[in-house]
Design an enzyme around this catalytic site. Structure first.
Site, short mmCIF file in Angstrom:
data_model
loop_
_atom_site.label_atom_id
_atom_site.label_comp_id
_atom_site.label_asym_id
_atom_site.label_seq_id
_atom_site.Cartn_x
_atom_site.Cartn_y
_atom_site.Cartn_z
CG LEU C 69 -50.17 5.01 -0.14
CD1 LEU C 69 -48.67 4.83 0.00
CD2 LEU C 69 -50.83 5.11 1.20
CD GLU C 71 -54.72 3.90 2.75
OE1 GLU C 71 -54.27 5.04 2.99
OE2 GLU C 71 -54.00 2.97 2.34
CD GLN C 93 -51.47 -2.41 -0.84
OE1 GLN C 93 -50.50 -2.12 -0.15
NE2 GLN C 93 -51.55 -2.07 -2.11
CB ILE C 98 -59.79 0.02 6.76
CG1 ILE C 98 -61.00 0.14 5.83
CG2 ILE C 98 -60.25 -0.19 8.20
CD1 ILE C 98 -61.85 -1.12 5.76
CG HIS C 140 -49.51 -5.81 7.10
ND1 HIS C 140 -48.75 -4.80 7.59
CD2 HIS C 140 -49.54 -5.61 5.75
CE1 HIS C 140 -48.33 -4.03 6.60
NE2 HIS C 140 -48.79 -4.49 5.47
C1 LIG Z 1 -51.69 3.87 4.97
C2 LIG Z 1 -51.13 2.72 4.24
N1 LIG Z 1 -51.68 2.32 3.09
C3 LIG Z 1 -51.18 1.28 2.40
C4 LIG Z 1 -50.09 0.60 2.87
C5 LIG Z 1 -49.50 -0.56 2.08
N2 LIG Z 1 -48.20 -0.11 1.56
C6 LIG Z 1 -47.05 -0.37 2.20
S1 LIG Z 1 -45.78 0.45 1.53
C7 LIG Z 1 -46.75 1.13 0.32
C8 LIG Z 1 -46.16 2.03 -0.69
C9 LIG Z 1 -45.40 3.14 -0.06
O1 LIG Z 1 -44.78 3.89 -1.05
P1 LIG Z 1 -43.83 5.07 -0.65
O2 LIG Z 1 -44.50 5.97 0.29
O3 LIG Z 1 -43.33 5.67 -1.91
O4 LIG Z 1 -42.63 4.37 0.15
P2 LIG Z 1 -41.63 3.27 -0.40
O5 LIG Z 1 -42.27 1.96 -0.13
O6 LIG Z 1 -41.41 3.51 -1.82
O7 LIG Z 1 -40.41 3.46 0.42
C10 LIG Z 1 -48.06 0.72 0.46
C11 LIG Z 1 -49.16 1.12 -0.42
C12 LIG Z 1 -49.54 1.03 4.09
N3 LIG Z 1 -48.49 0.41 4.65
N4 LIG Z 1 -50.07 2.08 4.74
#
Ligand SMILES: Cc1ncc(C[n+]2csc(CCOP(=O)(O)OP(=O)(O)O)c2C)c(N)n1
Ligand SMILES: Cc1ncc(C[n+]2csc(CCOP(=O)(O)OP(=O)(O)O)c2C)c(N)n1
Ligand SMILES: [Mg+2]
Ligand SMILES: [Mg+2]
Lengths: 337, 357, 337, 357
Positions: C69, C71, C93, C98, C140
């Site tokens: 994760l 960007e 995503q 971005i 979003h």
């Molecule tokens: C900077 C960013 N990139 C992508 C996303 C899309 N997204 C939302 S939750 C998530 C996964 C997050 O995983 P984690 O940090 O393990 O937290 P969890 O959802 O498992 O509580 C993603 C990729 C986002 N919200 N923010």
């Protein structure tokens, strides 16, 4: 990558823009304990341009803080600090390194008030030198103010003289919401002028009329006002009286001053260093096409940087708009019929 | 070759999966009312989660991120915090938010798409949910700096997921917190998944706790389904921060029993078998087992509590459903302290439309 | 935060936009081994919108890679990959995430060729869904395409239909320089249409005329073309024939198609979701004020998102321009005299 | 409490400050010609640096970042690399660039503000200087991935400063390199200063090498003024990467003896005394001492070499000064493979101006 030093002068001999900024910071910090400065090399070094020279010695290491080399953080940490009631003034060393900070500006600083319906707010200032003309290394000469001027919930302010730098920076710091304060580094030491160090802010959200004229309106901001005023002076010699407007606050835009002027002159040239396409000149020209169309006696012209990557210093002057280009556009516009 | 530095990561567990104390019994475990209180927050959180999902399924709530299975992290943490500490949650810490005084109606408003949901009537200094993953970590450093500058004994507590530990801004925030000895506790709620990306694909690290080594402070692992251990570890980290010892990174080992959000379908990327295994570790049943064996928690006690939790949730849902949207001008009225005159025309147009309809 | 799934259909029943993107990626990857996909959740999950559904199963984990994760990295790693001769197609995503990637776009991807005088190049595509209208959570639903359209050295492409998504994505991937490919997520599943899966790119740098008309020119891109076309249909009922232009490639802008149209109609309304000030509509209106002024029979109008933070879903529809606003502007413009 | 992970950082030195071998003598140290070769690259780099500064002072070069005192890091590293490895330098690795075939004329053109300086006639795959600190680290991961996908035995070598280790993108790049076992060697050239910010203010970490712990791979410290040790450690890391063992972070302990750049004045923020101390550790004198005691290096040998280095530098300077700027249209002609027709008008205007003058 940091230009030669100079110690901030006093008001008697006048101030250059760096000194004016230094004085504004000092004045604000004396008046308000909640102001904290953050940035790379702003402490003992006084900033690579010396904008914060002497401030750490005067206000201590708590209030004038060298950060690690982390731009996302330099924008993000102040959001937390501001939400807790402080007034952070953060410095990004050069605009070329501000991009990792955009996330915090768009997603947080600009909308903390909105998101929480006013429960938490973000009175922070993010300062950054920008623009070309000092033969700086790669990535040190770009002008991307338009990216910021499109972000809702912030102000974007650009001074064009020592006095306006002083007054507008004070206004930005006093403002209860985030301000991106972009400093045209080509002007930092270009000119001294008397600046009264009285802690008085100048109004933001407001264009400054730098020259009155009835034949054509020249609109610019920041460093390009130098060439713009030079061109205006030359035009006067040709019998064309140009009104020169310093936009100063790009966001929110004081369009009425510009519309009034163009209402009078019917002709407008917009001048900026940034690349033409999507530059902030587009917004002004668009507003003329939308709200001032029937006043226009000639096509609006924009004199701007090319839509190319800013070249390295050897070709820099071939990229930046010069007096000739401004003059040519103004002549075409003034004589259009 | 000289050894110049050594580091280690410890893991703490007090209550095993069967609800049996395995470590030193913490004080709180002996206090029946305190245990019941923590248990209730966990049960309430779970009830809230279930109801929120149901609301989403019937079109009355937006996309929702359930915290099913992670209740002990949220509640244990919030239980250890002082009122004036500042919570900077991610988007899955409903239990911590509730425990700290955010109302269920506010949570529903937020997830239902109304900004007033982040205008907490309680917990006035807590931060709203943070959707851009990890981007609140720098704020935590800022909050920590504010506290440090004022010489106050409070702590900023920043919670994020395992996925967030890959974000550069989380690293930058941890690094400065270490460098400036800021009173911040970072909590990586490791639920093993970042949407469909397993923890093992996120980093080569064997633990997330060791991420703290790169910022020069301590990282510790805790069984995140063990509310006692979470509370204990949080307590220690909070005390350290309060007393000028700087930050700690807590990695709470837990599991996301549900989908990532209501628009996710976890069966696309993980086995039922894996999920089933983790149900055996889950925090609510574990604490119930402890209560039952240690504090004579009865089926009736349980039923009464569940009923009262549901009633509480229902009341909040009713309040939520009865809340009218804000008027359109609210889009403008919180943008700046005072709307710049440049936008007055737009505000008028937005209102004008109102008339058109 | 990831919408409901659907499996990419085949050409017979037509395709929606997500399916078209999926087919374009497939077609490109079959033809060119050097294409590598990267992003969060694009592997087994097929992307949160399923744009990459089935691609990892088909092309393997080497070529369809779930990233951590990160960007900044998702934009930066492809620069290295591209410089080494690969053609990375990276997914952010949601556009709301971005911003940490902008540094890599401005400072590297866009200028690797320039900086090295062509020695190293950067044929990468950065895809991201953007825009409102699906009642998505905070952060979003924004539309910030204008920030990208100001960056020299890149292309910015926005499809408005399944067929254009298919053809333009193929063109973007085949392009030897970086392309930001922004997908209006409101259109992902809005409509199916026949798409010939023949691997044929559509031209970039080129506006598409979606409707011929001689009374007024409506210019838009992405999702707002839906409302724009609806408005055009209603205008036709009122006896006003609108020409509808899909800008499609914002940068570089094909202004001649727009100028030709406005040369014919003398009237223009520009429609976009993004905030008004500094939106890309400004550039188009500015070009009209500069290059098409004398053809204009009425002020240019822009129908855009407000200059505010995008509200959460409950007020989302009060933020997004709707058919009524487009119609009102078009009627004013068409009847202006 | 269970210990779940342990880590350590080692430091390697082979040649002490007096030029005496203290560790196992590396093969290369016994090979007089090889040592002289490395020595020459270091001397040449220093001569180049001095000349570049002089050019800047007289207005014939732009702002310049000298590598005075850091020559062993650059040369030791480059000496260990294969031709097809890819160097991703920061902006202070002149020695490494020279050693890999970048010409002095190219370096001068770059620092003199001409893009052709990054169009290396040799080292065709090496990256140009990277000014935005640390932003090339993601590129290194991308280069590493390209190499890995092709199954080639090459390695991406990414060099940055101590300040850069605070950047989120450097962390993100290290993390993915660990997660994907990419053939990348990260080198933190720790010269103790990030402009005016001392290393100690940059992070609470005792070593920068330990930053690797957060990415799940090995970090190692090396005496960066000891070209043998740098070469040795680089060799090991390169071999590991080549053979699929993934990344290493090398922290090279060195010192910036000069100003940050020609527009910096280091006396504003650091003591002469500190600088003086570090002059006693510097790499060129150290290697000369070793050569003198071990390989019968004479004053004449020294003078001959210095003269030839100066001559080489002078020839490059002459070539540089004689190089005309590119024509204005070059601003457009490398923007895209083919200039989009939308920009043809601007190109014309830029050329037109030419005529106006
Ligand atoms: C900077 C960013 N990139 C992508 C996303 C899309 N997204 C939302 S939750 C998530 C996964 C997050 O995983 P984690 O940090 O393990 O937290 P969890 O959802 O498992 O509580 C993603 C990729 C986002 N919200 N923010
Ligand atoms: C991202 C970024 N921020 C700020 C700068 C301005 N700047 C140039 S070099 C430098 C210090 C770098 O220190 P370090 O990484 O230790 O490298 P060194 O200069 O010591 O070789 C700074 C702050 C920059 N070039 N890039
Ligand atoms: Mg997770
Ligand atoms: Mg350094």
């Amino acid at each position: 990558m940091n230009p030669a030093s100079a110690d901030p002068g006093s008001t008697d001999t006048g101030m250059n823009m760096v000194e004016a900024i230094n004085h504004a910071l000092t004045s604000a910090m004396v008046a308000d304990d909640s102001i904290v400065l953050l940035g790379e090399d702003i402490g003992i070094n006084g900033g690579v341009f010396r904008a914060t020279d002497g401030l750490q010695a005067r206000f201590g290491k708590d209030r004038v803080r060298d950060t690690p080399l982390s731009e996302a953080l330099i924008a993000g940490l102040p959001v937390g600090l501001a939400a807790m009631g402080f007034r952070p003034v953060a410095e990004i060393q050069f605009m070329g390194f501000i991009y990792p900070a955009i996330d915090q500006i768009v997603n947080h600083a600009s909308r903390l008030r909105t998101r929480t319906r006013g429960r938490l707010t973000c009175p922070m200032v993010l300062r950054a030198p920008f623009g070309g003309g000092i033969h700086a290394p790669e990535h040190h000469s770009e002008s991307m103010e338009a990216m910021f001027a499109h972000i809702p919930g912030i102000r974007v302010v650009i001074p064009s003289s020592p006095a306006r730098a002083y007054g507008l920076l004070l206004a930005a710091i006093a403002n209860p919401d985030p301000v991106i304060f972009l400093e045209p580094k080509r002007l930092y030491r270009a000119r001294r002028e008397p600046v009264t160090d009285d802690g008085r802010p100048l109004p933001m959200d407001h264009c400054f009329k730098l020259r009155e004229g009835s034949d054509i309106t020249l609109v610019s901001w920041g460093a390009m006002l130098k060439e713009t005023i030079e061109a205006a002076d030359m035009l006067a010699g040709e019998g064309v009286e140009a009104e020169v407007i310093d936009v100063a606050t790009l966001k929110p835009l004081d369009m009425s001053t510009i519309l009034d002027s163009v209402g009078k002159t019917g002709r407008c040239v917009i001048i900026h260093e940034a690349p033409l396409t999507g530059g902030f000149g587009a917004e002004i020209a668009a507003r003329l096409a939308c709200e001032g169309l029937m006043q226009l006696l000639a096509p609006v012209e924009r004199v701007a940087g090319w839509d190319t990557v800013m070249p390295l210093p050897r070709l820099e002057t071939r990229y930046l708009p010069n007096v000739e280009r401004v003059l040519a556009a103004a002549r075409r516009t003034a004589s259009y019929s | 070759m000289t050894r110049v530095a050594e580091f280690s990561v410890d893991r703490i567990q007090l209550l095993d999966a069967a609800g049996v104390l395995v470590g030193d019994s913490p004080d709180v475990a002996r206090d029946r009312n305190r245990v019941i209180d923590m248990y209730r927050w966990m049960v309430l959180t779970r009830a809230f989660d279930a109801r929120a999902i149901a609301l989403q399924r019937t079109g009355r709530l937006g996309t929702y991120a359930s915290s099913l299975g992670q209740e002990a992290v949220a509640v244990g943490l919030a239980d250890a915090m002082e009122r004036d500490d500042v919570l900077l949650p991610s988007f899955r810490e409903h239990g911590a938010q509730l425990r700290r005084g955010v109302t269920m109606n506010e949570l529903l408003l937020y997830w239902g798409g109304d900004e007033r949901g982040s205008d907490f009537s309680g917990a006035r200094h807590d931060f709203p949910c943070c959707i851009p993953v990890g981007s609140h970590a720098p704020h935590a450093a800022g909050v920590g700096l504010a506290i440090q500058l004022r010489g106050e004994p409070w702590v900023a507590v920043c919670v994020f997921g395992d996925g967030a530990t890959s974000k550069g801004d989380v690293y930058e925030a941890m690094n400065i917190s270490g460098a400036w000895t800021l009173p911040v506790v970072f909590v990586a709620s490791n639920n093993e998944w970042s949407i469909s990306v397993p923890r093992s694909a996120q980093t080569a690290c064997e633990t997330l706790a060791q991420k703290a080594v790169a910022s020069g402070f301590e990282g510790v692992q805790v069984d995140g389904n063990d509310v006692f251990a979470v509370r204990e570890v949080a307590n220690r980290a909070l005390e350290k921060a309060r007393s000028g010892g700087g930050p700690t990174l807590i990695e709470a080992l837990t599991y996301r029993l549900g989908d990532h959000t209501t628009v996710d379908d976890a069966s696309r990327y993980r086995d039922d078998e894996e999920v089933g295994r983790h149900w055996k570790q889950e925090p609510v049943a574990r604490l119930r087992a402890f209560l039952t064996t240690t504090h004579e928690w009865t089926r009736e006690d349980e039923e009464t509590m569940i009923e009262s939790c549901h009633a509480e949730v229902e009341a909040a849902v009713e309040e939520y459903l009865a809340t009218e949207s804000q008027p359109v001008e609210s889009i403008f009225d919180y943008l700046h302290e005072k709307l710049p005159s440049a936008y007055a025309g737009q505000r008028g147009m937005a209102l004008g439309e109102e008339g058109d309809r």
